[in-house]
Design a protein around this motif. Structure first.
Motif, short mmCIF file in Angstrom:
data_model
loop_
_atom_site.label_atom_id
_atom_site.label_comp_id
_atom_site.label_asym_id
_atom_site.label_seq_id
_atom_site.Cartn_x
_atom_site.Cartn_y
_atom_site.Cartn_z
N ARG A 345 0.84 -1.20 0.00
CA ARG A 345 0.00 0.00 0.00
C ARG A 345 0.88 1.25 0.00
N LYS A 346 0.53 2.22 -0.86
CA LYS A 346 1.24 3.49 -0.93
C LYS A 346 0.25 4.64 -1.03
N GLN A 347 0.72 5.83 -0.68
CA GLN A 347 -0.09 7.04 -0.79
C GLN A 347 0.71 8.09 -1.54
N ALA A 348 0.09 8.67 -2.57
CA ALA A 348 0.77 9.70 -3.36
C ALA A 348 0.78 11.03 -2.62
N ILE A 349 1.89 11.75 -2.71
CA ILE A 349 1.98 13.09 -2.11
C ILE A 349 1.50 14.14 -3.11
N LYS A 350 2.01 14.07 -4.32
CA LYS A 350 1.66 15.05 -5.37
C LYS A 350 0.99 14.34 -6.54
N ASP A 351 0.31 15.11 -7.37
CA ASP A 351 -0.32 14.57 -8.58
C ASP A 351 0.74 13.94 -9.47
N ASP A 352 0.33 12.87 -10.13
CA ASP A 352 1.30 12.14 -10.96
C ASP A 352 0.53 11.32 -12.00
N THR A 353 1.23 10.86 -13.00
CA THR A 353 0.67 9.94 -14.00
C THR A 353 1.53 8.69 -14.04
N LEU A 354 0.90 7.55 -13.86
CA LEU A 354 1.62 6.28 -13.86
C LEU A 354 1.95 5.86 -15.29
N PRO A 355 2.94 4.98 -15.47
CA PRO A 355 3.27 4.51 -16.82
C PRO A 355 2.09 3.88 -17.55
N SER A 356 1.12 3.33 -16.82
CA SER A 356 -0.06 2.73 -17.44
C SER A 356 -1.02 3.78 -17.98
N GLY A 357 -0.76 5.07 -17.67
CA GLY A 357 -1.62 6.15 -18.12
C GLY A 357 -2.63 6.60 -17.10
N HIS A 358 -2.71 5.93 -15.96
CA HIS A 358 -3.68 6.28 -14.92
C HIS A 358 -3.22 7.53 -14.18
N VAL A 360 -2.99 9.98 -11.07
CA VAL A 360 -2.97 9.85 -9.61
C VAL A 360 -3.00 11.25 -9.01
N ASN A 361 -4.00 11.51 -8.17
CA ASN A 361 -4.07 12.78 -7.47
C ASN A 361 -3.34 12.70 -6.14
N GLY A 362 -2.96 13.85 -5.59
CA GLY A 362 -2.34 13.86 -4.27
C GLY A 362 -3.25 13.20 -3.25
N ASN A 363 -2.67 12.39 -2.35
CA ASN A 363 -3.38 11.63 -1.31
C ASN A 363 -4.10 10.39 -1.84
N THR A 364 -3.99 10.09 -3.13
CA THR A 364 -4.59 8.85 -3.65
C THR A 364 -3.94 7.63 -3.01
N MET A 365 -4.78 6.68 -2.57
CA MET A 365 -4.28 5.42 -2.02
C MET A 365 -4.10 4.42 -3.15
N ILE A 366 -2.95 3.79 -3.20
CA ILE A 366 -2.64 2.83 -4.26
C ILE A 366 -2.28 1.49 -3.63
N LEU A 367 -2.95 0.45 -4.09
CA LEU A 367 -2.63 -0.92 -3.67
C LEU A 367 -2.03 -1.65 -4.86
N PHE A 368 -0.90 -2.33 -4.67
CA PHE A 368 -0.44 -3.20 -5.75
C PHE A 368 -0.35 -4.63 -5.23
N SER A 369 -0.92 -5.51 -6.04
CA SER A 369 -1.06 -6.92 -5.66
C SER A 369 0.17 -7.71 -6.08
#
Length: 470
Positions: A345-358, A360-369
């Motif tokens: 589990r991770k949390q983004a600090i700043k807005d970003d775009t992932l390599p997949s094109g998704h 990500v806004n600041g504070n978005t919670m990201i789970l990777f399986s």
């Protein structure tokens, strides 16, 4: 008329809110039900949650969004895309943190190295490599059963042996407390925050178990810290002090920096869980996979005999097990298919775009399986579901090393596991010592399932008959 107007207003409000959710959620992983969101699908498939997550991620190309019940903060971006993982853990490491919500959910871990961010994490990270954990005890106990791992790690980290290998295999209170705490942390991920917060306030259900487990853990660890301080004060000469520095707790207390009890408690808890449960999980799934693949078992035994025929009755040492390449590959396969920590589990600090094109806004919670990543054809090929140690061995008979962001069992980037090499040594010593003397036969009808815990343990253990080899 009033009731009709109220119904029309409610319907209009529901329509507008659902429209808003669908605009916000551009890549839904599953059906979004009114009010309950996507949670019903998760709860319905909880008994097979890891395989369910793998299936839906494959359908969505490796990444998608999960939204829980309306007006809750259960909103995650879930991914098994290795390029996304590399981006978060390596290339943009500083933008993806554990975060305060992570620490709240993982409260038993305190501010130890697993949950810490920023300077706290860097400090914990820098003092740990200087501590030589486990080498003495691993050699001493390498020839005993896999249950020795709990005893091994308690002694390595806290300088305490719980005698769990007694002939009657007693239930160890501290082990039960660790398990209940981990199951409670997993539970907190499956329900809205307001639900487990209410249960915590009322002290009911899983949260009551969490509170009792934390009390047991704190009493135990603080008692060990107090007794270790007394032990160190009683040492009179330099030789005795040198003998005392065998476990991590002693090493941390012996450093020049002054560490208070809270710091010691948090780091001891983090390291014990990281070592004890992860290796226990890995070996359990490894032995089960070996019983299902007799040709793999035969090749492991052949490798041991070919390399150590003259010393076949003795306990293999640290340098010796490093030569067991095929066994190393079999353990890597077990870790790939059944990673001890199945979700990160991770949390983004700043807005970003992932390599997949998704986006990500600041504070978005990201789970990777990690579980799903081990079953991705894009990473491991068409035979990704096969237990195939050969994929880790080159034509020259050497170990093949996959990039950490693909073979993610030991994390990747700056937070990669410090004990990776030691973990392989411990697992190889235990696996070799057991397999060359005993044969496992899974009890008929026993079908292992993962437990609902943050560590991928077997729910009811591995039920097997153990027979001595002739």
């Amino acid at each position: 008329m009033i009731l009709i107007n109220a119904a029309i207003t409610a319907s209009l409000f529901s329509f507008l809110y659902l429209f808003h959710r669908r605009r916000c959620c551009k890549h839904p992983l599953m059906r979004d039900y009114p009010i309950l969101g996507m949670l019903p699908s998760v709860l319905f498939n909880m008994w097979r949650i890891h395989d369910f997550c793998t299936e839906i991620l494959k359908k969505q190309g490796g990444s998608g969004e999960f939204k829980g019940p309306w007006f809750t903060k259960m909103h995650y971006l879930i991914t098994c895309d290795s390029l996304n993982v590399q981006h978060m853990l390596c290339k943009s490491f500083d933008n993806y943190i554990k975060g305060p919500e992570f620490r709240e959910i993982f409260k038993p871990f305190g501010d130890g190295v697993v949950t810490a961010d920023s300077e706290t994490w860097k400090y914990s990270r820098t003092i740990l490599p200087s501590s030589n954990i486990g080498s003495c005890t691993t050699t001493r106990k390498g020839g005993r059963s896999s249950r020795c791992l709990q005893s091994l790690h308690l002694q390595d980290v806290l300088g305490y042996d719980p005698y769990c290998l007694s002939i009657d295999f007693p239930e160890v209170a501290i082990e039960k407390a660790f398990n209940e705490a981990e199951e409670s942390i997993f539970y907190r991920h499956t329900v809205p925050k307001c639900v487990w917060k209410l249960q915590k306030w009322l002290q009911i259900g899983q949260e009551k178990k969490m509170t009792e487990a934390c009390k047991t853990l704190d009493r135990f660890i603080h008692a060990r810290i107090a007794s270790k301080r007394v032990e160190l004060l009683s040492k009179c000469n330099e030789n005795e002090m040198g003998e005392a520095h065998v476990d991590l707790l002693t090493a941390l207390m012996g450093q020049e920096q002054a560490h208070d009890d809270r710091f010691l408690r948090d780091d001891e808890f983090n390291l014990f869980v990281a070592g004890r449960d992860t290796i226990t999980s890995s070996l359990t799934w490894f032995f089960w996979l070996v019983t299902k693949h007799p040709l793999v078992e035969a090749k492991i035994l052949e490798e041991i005999k070919d390399n150590f025929e003259a010393n076949y009755e003795g306990v293999l040492g640290i340098e010796e097990v490093k030569k067991l390449v095929y066994l190393h590959g079999a353990l890597c396969e077990a870790l790939r298919l059944f990673p001890p920590v199945s979700i990160e589990r991770k949390q983004a600090i700043k807005d970003d775009t992932l390599p997949s094109g998704h986006r990500v806004n600041g504070n978005t919670m990201i789970l990777f399986s990690l579980y799903a990543m081990g079953r991705c054809e894009e990473i491991w090929g068409k035979d990704c579901l096969e237990f195939k140690p050969e994929r880790w061995i080159s034509e020259r008979g050497e170990v093949v090393y996959a990039p950490a962001y693909k073979f993610i069992a030991f994390n990747a980037g700056p937070r990669i596991c410090l004990g990776k090499d030691l973990a392989f040594v411990q697992m190889k010593m235990v696996a070799a010592a057991i397999l060359r003397k005993y044969r496992f036969q899974v009890v008929e009808g026993h079908s292992p399932t993962p437990s609902h815990s943050i560590v991928l343990l077997m729910k009811n253990g591995l039920k097997a008959r153990i027979m001595k080899r002739l």
